[in-house]
Write an enzyme that holds these catalytic residues in place. Sequence first.
Site, PDB file in Angstrom:
ATOM      1  CE  LYS A 295     -65.244   8.337 -33.702  1.00  0.00           C
ATOM      2  NZ  LYS A 295     -63.932   7.720 -33.474  1.00  0.00           N
TER       3      LYS A 295
ATOM      4  N   GLY B 281     -77.657  11.772 -44.344  1.00  0.00           N
ATOM      5  CA  GLY B 281     -78.338  12.486 -43.264  1.00  0.00           C
ATOM      6  C   GLY B 281     -78.602  13.927 -43.625  1.00  0.00           C
TER       7      GLY B 281
ATOM      8  CB  CYS C 109     -63.889  19.354 -36.825  1.00  0.00           C
ATOM      9  SG  CYS C 109     -63.235  19.507 -35.156  1.00  0.00           S
TER      10      CYS C 109
END
Length: 434
Positions: free
Chosen positions: A152, A254, A261
């Site tokens: 990540k 959010g 990605c």
Amino acid sequence: MNIAVIGSGYVGLVVGACLAETGNTVICADVDERKIEGLKRNVLPIYEPGLEPLVERNQKQKRLEFTTDVGDAVGRADVAFIAVGTPPDEDGSADLRHVLAVAETIGKHMKREMVVATKSTVPVGTAAKVAAKLAAHAKHPFHVCSNPEFLKEGSAVDDFMYPDRVIVGMDSDFARSVMAELYAPFVRTGKPIIFMDIPSAEMTKYAANAMLATRISFMNQMANLCEQVGANVDMVRRGIGSDGRIGASFLFPGPGYGGSCFPKDVKALVRTAQDVGAPIEILEAVEEVNERQKKRLFEKLTKALGGSVKGARIAVWGLAFKAKTDDMREAPSLTLIDQALDAGAKIVAHDPVAMEEAKRRLGDRVDYAEDNYEALAGADALVVVTDWNEYRHPDFGRIKATLKRPVVVDGRNLYDPAKMQQLGFTYASIGRGS
Ligand SMILES: NC(=O)c1ccc[n+]([C@@H]2O[C@H](COP(=O)([O-])OP(=O)(O)OC[C@H]3O[C@@H](n4cnc5c(N)ncnc54)[C@H](O)[C@@H]3O)[C@@H](O)[C@H]2O)c1
């Protein structure tokens, strides 16, 4: 082991540096001359916590080298990792041009039996295409692997050094033993290397990203429903996340997912599924929901300002698609900024690390503030888009005193609605009432 990593972007650079750190001799190659020149001087093209010291140390100790000569890197390697970009093609499918060009170069320049592992995220069937490109030129045996990467951005070094699992798709014992040896230092705590057939490995990467994107879109729709029925999505999140079957990670609502990605991988999987006549409707909805969600901040901002943003000055905190990276690819901040500018607002933006990247993308369409409080001067509202740590517990007195109007739109649910109301803010967040 002698390793060539072709493509020295987010993935290639992290993979190369981490493999050098465990004692391998690594050459990272890239066609981008500026990037390679910078890397030779330990100037990183990206912000990634913990990466710079790794690059510096391993370069100094001669285990890590950078070059634009891809053929030379291949000629000196036992294992080649393909880590170039796979951007979406016009129809959403993954564009394999770079991957296949690299495969051809490897075929032409290999000087011994090699393992060729694809790190780039590629659709099922790509390994076979890579093998065909290699076979057209290779004078030595080769073993193709699919070795998708799960790092990540923002915690990439730790993710590579301490992976939850390593996935290796292969069809030869040679490849299996080479990859097992290479990854042994990273799985000493017992985390699994899962060996499987190549198509399953290729699919595993897409399935993982699709599942994570689904969780985000699911929670964003839950949040919107919570707003309508007077529930608080934070409570709902905690309530469901404590169920072991669901788990607490990746349940934060959010402004929609972004980055290099999820958007492209969901699109590519949708496309693959349609092409083979097995459409995944759930993912088509995931994508559609995300596109809508990215526009929600602007809707909330417009409402908070009484129906129009025309002529308003808007402070934006956070430009990167998520915290701890300077990556702005598909960032929700870009959607908000475009919408606000189109509607006649002015933007003054701040991000702790993505300012250079923002200037490259947005130029003088927006103003930039050195400091997050400076962005508030003369602004009619603040919108928080990225959940950087330094935005989590700000000086609310200073925010209120500096803004022209006490309007805060919180795209990451960082602040307490009751406290914001008490302090006299007009406050909007995601899925927690208005
Ligand atoms: N960024 C992530 O978080 C992440 C995580 C897992 C997997 N991936 C996948 O890994 C792949 C790479 O992603 P990235 O984010 O590192 O991309 P990136 O754009 O940061 O880097 C790709 C690099 O490849 C280089 N390149 C392109 N063509 C080349 C060629 N022919 N020879 C040598 N170099 C070449 C480019 O110059 C660039 O530096 C993609 O398929 C992506 O989906 C990315």
